[in-house]
Design a protein around this motif. Structure first.
Motif, PDB file in Angstrom:
ATOM      1  N   LEU A 110       0.898  -1.240   0.025  1.00 38.16           N
ATOM      2  CA  LEU A 110      -0.169   0.067  -0.145  1.00 38.16           C
ATOM      3  C   LEU A 110       0.691   1.208  -0.003  1.00 38.16           C
ATOM      4  CD1 LEU A 110      -3.043   1.106   0.607  1.00 38.16           C
ATOM      5  CD2 LEU A 110      -2.018   1.375   2.958  1.00 38.16           C
ATOM      6  N   LEU A 111       1.932   1.263   0.823  1.00 37.02           N
ATOM      7  CA  LEU A 111       2.662   2.523   1.224  1.00 37.02           C
ATOM      8  C   LEU A 111       3.630   2.851  -0.140  1.00 37.02           C
ATOM      9  CD1 LEU A 111       3.428   2.546   4.687  1.00 37.02           C
ATOM     10  CD2 LEU A 111       2.061   3.965   3.653  1.00 37.02           C
ATOM     11  N   THR A 112       4.076   1.626  -0.733  1.00 36.89           N
ATOM     12  CA  THR A 112       5.160   1.644  -1.802  1.00 36.89           C
ATOM     13  C   THR A 112       4.286   2.025  -3.341  1.00 36.89           C
ATOM     14  OG1 THR A 112       5.406  -0.787  -1.947  1.00 36.89           O
ATOM     15  CG2 THR A 112       6.919   0.305  -0.747  1.00 36.89           C
ATOM     16  N   LEU A 113       3.556   0.918  -3.669  1.00 33.50           N
ATOM     17  CA  LEU A 113       2.780   1.236  -4.699  1.00 33.50           C
ATOM     18  C   LEU A 113       1.733   2.121  -4.842  1.00 33.50           C
ATOM     19  CD1 LEU A 113       2.506  -2.772  -5.353  1.00 33.50           C
ATOM     20  CD2 LEU A 113       4.088  -1.408  -6.292  1.00 33.50           C
ATOM     21  N   GLY A 114       1.005   2.457  -3.504  1.00 36.81           N
ATOM     22  CA  GLY A 114       0.002   3.385  -3.285  1.00 36.81           C
ATOM     23  C   GLY A 114       0.704   4.913  -3.332  1.00 36.81           C
ATOM     24  N   PHE A 115       1.592   4.806  -2.377  1.00 37.94           N
ATOM     25  CA  PHE A 115       1.772   6.258  -1.993  1.00 37.94           C
ATOM     26  C   PHE A 115       3.387   6.636  -2.312  1.00 37.94           C
ATOM     27  CE2 PHE A 115      -1.778   5.245   1.120  1.00 37.94           C
ATOM     28  CZ  PHE A 115      -2.393   6.512   0.872  1.00 37.94           C
ATOM     29  N   GLY A 116       3.764   5.784  -3.030  1.00 37.14           N
ATOM     30  CA  GLY A 116       5.072   5.967  -3.609  1.00 37.14           C
ATOM     31  C   GLY A 116       6.432   6.111  -2.598  1.00 37.14           C
ATOM     32  N   LEU A 117       6.264   5.359  -1.344  1.00 39.39           N
ATOM     33  CA  LEU A 117       7.189   5.601  -0.585  1.00 39.39           C
ATOM     34  C   LEU A 117       8.653   4.534  -1.035  1.00 39.39           C
ATOM     35  CD1 LEU A 117       5.715   7.105   1.692  1.00 39.39           C
ATOM     36  CD2 LEU A 117       6.350   5.347   3.076  1.00 39.39           C
ATOM     37  N   PRO A 118       9.756   4.744  -0.555  1.00 41.96           N
ATOM     38  CA  PRO A 118      10.815   3.787  -0.792  1.00 41.96           C
ATOM     39  C   PRO A 118      10.423   2.710  -0.049  1.00 41.96           C
ATOM     40  CG  PRO A 118      11.657   5.858  -0.123  1.00 41.96           C
ATOM     41  CD  PRO A 118      10.084   6.017   0.084  1.00 41.96           C
ATOM     42  N   LEU A 119      10.796   1.431  -0.396  1.00 43.35           N
ATOM     43  CA  LEU A 119      10.297   0.113   0.193  1.00 43.35           C
ATOM     44  C   LEU A 119      10.905   0.088   1.587  1.00 43.35           C
ATOM     45  CD1 LEU A 119       8.887  -2.432  -0.499  1.00 43.35           C
ATOM     46  CD2 LEU A 119      11.131  -3.284  -1.096  1.00 43.35           C
ATOM     47  N   ARG A 120      11.994   0.509   1.904  1.00 42.88           N
ATOM     48  CA  ARG A 120      12.661   0.318   3.323  1.00 42.88           C
ATOM     49  C   ARG A 120      11.931   1.130   4.492  1.00 42.88           C
ATOM     50  NH1 ARG A 120      17.787  -0.959   1.925  1.00 42.88           N
ATOM     51  NH2 ARG A 120      18.109   1.063   1.079  1.00 42.88           N
ATOM     52  N   GLU A 121      11.314   2.459   3.717  1.00 41.89           N
ATOM     53  CA  GLU A 121      10.724   3.199   4.657  1.00 41.89           C
ATOM     54  C   GLU A 121       9.363   2.612   4.906  1.00 41.89           C
ATOM     55  OE1 GLU A 121       9.839   7.434   3.855  1.00 41.89           O
ATOM     56  OE2 GLU A 121      11.703   7.438   3.506  1.00 41.89           O
ATOM     57  N   ALA A 122       8.705   1.905   3.952  1.00 43.24           N
ATOM     58  CA  ALA A 122       7.450   1.285   4.187  1.00 43.24           C
ATOM     59  C   ALA A 122       7.618   0.294   5.205  1.00 43.24           C
ATOM     60  CB  ALA A 122       6.787   0.941   2.828  1.00 43.24           C
ATOM     61  N   VAL A 123       8.532  -0.582   4.846  1.00 44.20           N
ATOM     62  CA  VAL A 123       8.688  -1.596   5.836  1.00 44.20           C
ATOM     63  C   VAL A 123       8.888  -1.127   7.438  1.00 44.20           C
ATOM     64  CG1 VAL A 123      10.326  -3.424   6.739  1.00 44.20           C
ATOM     65  CG2 VAL A 123      10.023  -3.089   4.318  1.00 44.20           C
ATOM     66  N   GLY A 124       9.618  -0.091   7.646  1.00 41.72           N
ATOM     67  CA  GLY A 124       9.773   0.580   9.018  1.00 41.72           C
ATOM     68  C   GLY A 124       8.231   0.837   9.558  1.00 41.72           C
ATOM     69  N   VAL A 125       7.553   1.509   8.613  1.00 43.45           N
ATOM     70  CA  VAL A 125       6.236   1.996   9.189  1.00 43.45           C
ATOM     71  C   VAL A 125       5.508   0.521   9.286  1.00 43.45           C
ATOM     72  CG1 VAL A 125       4.029   3.015   8.264  1.00 43.45           C
ATOM     73  CG2 VAL A 125       6.066   4.123   8.057  1.00 43.45           C
ATOM     74  N   SER A 126       5.630  -0.221   8.478  1.00 42.38           N
ATOM     75  CA  SER A 126       4.717  -1.450   8.730  1.00 42.38           C
ATOM     76  C   SER A 126       4.953  -2.184   9.948  1.00 42.38           C
ATOM     77  CB  SER A 126       4.943  -2.418   7.443  1.00 42.38           C
ATOM     78  OG  SER A 126       4.347  -3.606   7.737  1.00 42.38           O
ATOM     79  N   LEU A 127       6.287  -2.182  10.372  1.00 39.16           N
ATOM     80  CA  LEU A 127       6.785  -2.811  11.511  1.00 39.16           C
ATOM     81  C   LEU A 127       6.108  -2.111  12.774  1.00 39.16           C
ATOM     82  CD1 LEU A 127      10.407  -3.384  11.063  1.00 39.16           C
ATOM     83  CD2 LEU A 127       8.849  -5.119  11.225  1.00 39.16           C
ATOM     84  N   VAL A 128       6.173  -0.829  12.822  1.00 40.50           N
ATOM     85  CA  VAL A 128       5.371  -0.195  13.677  1.00 40.50           C
ATOM     86  C   VAL A 128       3.855  -0.557  14.075  1.00 40.50           C
ATOM     87  CG1 VAL A 128       4.614   2.214  14.501  1.00 40.50           C
ATOM     88  CG2 VAL A 128       6.747   1.839  13.893  1.00 40.50           C
ATOM     89  N   SER A 129       3.303  -0.582  12.637  1.00 39.80           N
ATOM     90  CA  SER A 129       1.705  -0.807  12.875  1.00 39.80           C
ATOM     91  C   SER A 129       1.499  -2.242  13.252  1.00 39.80           C
ATOM     92  CB  SER A 129       1.385  -0.649  11.255  1.00 39.80           C
ATOM     93  OG  SER A 129       1.671   0.517  10.847  1.00 39.80           O
TER      94      SER A 129
ATOM     95  N   ALA B 204      11.884  -9.002   9.739  1.00 41.90           N
ATOM     96  CA  ALA B 204      12.718  -7.422   9.804  1.00 41.90           C
ATOM     97  C   ALA B 204      13.060  -6.876   8.347  1.00 41.90           C
ATOM     98  CB  ALA B 204      13.923  -7.772  10.519  1.00 41.90           C
ATOM     99  N   LEU B 205      12.968  -7.879   7.584  1.00 42.11           N
ATOM    100  CA  LEU B 205      13.334  -7.557   6.070  1.00 42.11           C
ATOM    101  C   LEU B 205      12.065  -7.086   5.413  1.00 42.11           C
ATOM    102  CD1 LEU B 205      15.507 -10.557   4.246  1.00 42.11           C
ATOM    103  CD2 LEU B 205      16.339  -8.270   4.837  1.00 42.11           C
ATOM    104  N   LEU B 206      11.141  -7.646   5.534  1.00 43.35           N
ATOM    105  CA  LEU B 206       9.953  -7.327   4.802  1.00 43.35           C
ATOM    106  C   LEU B 206       8.820  -6.645   5.685  1.00 43.35           C
ATOM    107  CD1 LEU B 206       9.908 -10.646   2.713  1.00 43.35           C
ATOM    108  CD2 LEU B 206      11.078  -8.514   2.079  1.00 43.35           C
ATOM    109  N   GLY B 207       8.958  -6.538   6.882  1.00 43.22           N
ATOM    110  CA  GLY B 207       8.011  -5.445   7.724  1.00 43.22           C
ATOM    111  C   GLY B 207       6.649  -6.342   7.842  1.00 43.22           C
ATOM    112  N   VAL B 208       6.961  -7.839   8.088  1.00 46.49           N
ATOM    113  CA  VAL B 208       5.629  -8.584   8.289  1.00 46.49           C
ATOM    114  C   VAL B 208       5.746  -9.130   9.666  1.00 46.49           C
ATOM    115  CG1 VAL B 208       5.179  -8.890   5.941  1.00 46.49           C
ATOM    116  CG2 VAL B 208       6.403 -10.318   7.306  1.00 46.49           C
ATOM    117  N   GLY B 209       4.694  -9.824  10.383  1.00 44.46           N
ATOM    118  CA  GLY B 209       4.799 -10.258  11.742  1.00 44.46           C
ATOM    119  C   GLY B 209       5.476 -11.563  11.637  1.00 44.46           C
ATOM    120  N   GLY B 210       5.183 -12.133  10.353  1.00 46.53           N
ATOM    121  CA  GLY B 210       6.234 -13.585  10.560  1.00 46.53           C
ATOM    122  C   GLY B 210       5.137 -14.566  10.994  1.00 46.53           C
ATOM    123  N   GLY B 211       4.035 -14.369  11.201  1.00 48.55           N
ATOM    124  CA  GLY B 211       3.146 -15.628  11.715  1.00 48.55           C
ATOM    125  C   GLY B 211       3.132 -16.658  10.789  1.00 48.55           C
TER     126      GLY B 211
END
Lengths: 263, 130
Positions: free
Chosen positions: A26-45, A159-166
């Motif tokens: 959503l953040l990379t494709l939708g809002f044009g954020l760099p991937l790494r920044e999107a991963v950081g935000v995703s981790l917080v969420s 940590a690499l991809l910003g997902v929970g890892g479940g």
């Protein structure tokens, strides 16, 4: 952004996934954020949603705190490694890895849910003292060593991809270690907080988390997940599953294009 | 691997109810506090009419306090984000204390090692940043 986060949260909680797999695209494709920044935000969420639900799971005594903390040791170590490696990889490679993850998730969604493996029987190898102390009512934890190795992997992916890892932890606990599915899901959720914060700290200190993006996204995901968990029982999940697979495959396609395009 | 504990001690060791409830409360309170701070920040951000995509300020601990006193949205957003990231570590600290009180060196050690890993990632990240 608020709405997008909310949508990711609703979807995620209805299908028993963290929102991470949807937030990053959503953040990379939708809002044009760099991937790494999107991963950081995703981790917080992801930390926010897991914190809220892990509290409930613990209160109801579904999550296994001992087992969770023991495996957390390994997911956190994996997250530390993954968080550092993420800064060495190119955006294209990260995008390609994310596309792989999306396809993998789509496949696991299409496959009919495996019937729970036969109840752990007396045939299970004798548990060690540690494994016994980690076991809960009605089940016995086995294969701690392999479970720990799987947890390191889950931490790296998170940590690499910003997902929970479940997606990694739940099968590891359920199929490999003999933990009932419900407990495995709840415990995996509990572990997300520590795992993601070990790597989120790295993203934060390296200036990859933008508060103006992280704030609205995290609130959106939180609201969405709350709403989702309240309506889950009223919705036909089968239809949702098909829709989700389509979204995942489309997103994977876009991610692959991104991986080829840049640079 | 050595002598397996009897079922009685097994049961006693599993009686984590009190600690689990305390950890659950901490998680819930921490998460809601963080969400509340972020919500205040987001409302402030919307009210100021700035676009979230304009690029936010970076974290500056020195400015955090003045931003909060000055009721600037970035102050609340940063404090909320820090609260999000600190909540899991707080939970582990609470477990460490709990397991020490119960005289469970194994689980206390696990908690301490988790905290060590989190500390290590802070150190590594700030070192390479400089």
């Amino acid at each position: 952004m608020l709405a997008g986060g909310a949508a990711a949260g609703v979807f995620g909680s209805l299908l028993g996934l963290g929102g991470g797999i949807l937030i990053v695209p959503l953040l990379t494709l939708g809002f044009g954020l760099p991937l790494r920044e999107a991963v950081g935000v995703s981790l917080v969420s992801v930390i926010v949603t897991s914190g809220a639900s892990a509290g409930v799971f613990l209160q109801r005594r579904v999550a296994n705190l001992r087992l969770g903390m023991t495996l957390e040791l390994f997911t956190a170590a994996g997250a530390l490694i993954g968080g550092l490696v993420a800064f060495l990889l190119s955006e294209q490679l990260l995008a390609a890895l994310f596309a792989l993850l999306l396809v993998y998730v789509a496949i696991t969604m299409i496959r009919p849910r495996d019937e729970p493996a036969d109840e752990v029987t007396d045939a299970a190898p004798p548990a060690s003292a540690i494994e016994r102390s980690l076991s809960g009512p009605g089940y016995r934890v086995t294969n701690l060593g392999r479970g720990a190795a799987g947890s390191v992997g889950a931490g790296v992916i998170s940590a690499l991809l910003g997902v929970g890892g479940g997606l990694v932890k739940v099968p590891v606990m359920h199929l490999l270690m003999g933990v009932p599915l419900r407990v495995a899901t709840a415990t995996s959720n509990l572990m997300i907080g520590v795992t993601a914060s070990a790597s989120a700290v790295i993203y934060l200190l390296r200036g990859e988390i933008d508060p103006y993006v992280a704030g609205p996204t995290a609130i959106g995901v939180f609201l969405g997940a709350t709403a989702g968990s309240r309506t889950a029982h009223r919705i036909d999940v089968r239809f949702l599953r098909v829709l989700f697979v389509v979204v995942l495959l489309y997103t994977a396609f876009q991610m692959i294009r991104r991986a080829m395009d840049i640079g | 691997m050595t002598r397996s504990p009897t079922d009685a001690t097994d049961e006693a060791a599993r009686d984590d109810g009190g600690l689990e409830q305390a950890v659950a409360r901490l998680l819930t309170v921490g998460t809601y506090a963080a969400v509340a701070l972020l919500a205040v920040g987001v409302v402030g951000l919307l009210a100021s009419g700035r676009s979230p995509l304009g690029g936010g300020p970076s974290l500056d601990m020195g400015r955090l306090a003045t931003d909060l006193v000055g009721l600037r949205p970035e102050g609340f957003l940063w404090l909320g984000l820090l609260a999000v990231i600190a909540t899991p570590a707080a939970r582990v600290t609470l477990s460490l204390v709990g397991y020490l009180r119960r005289r469970e060196p194994g689980m206390a050690m696990v908690s301490a090692l988790i905290l060590a890993i989190i500390t290590l990632s802070i150190i590594v990240a700030s070192m390479s940043e400089a």
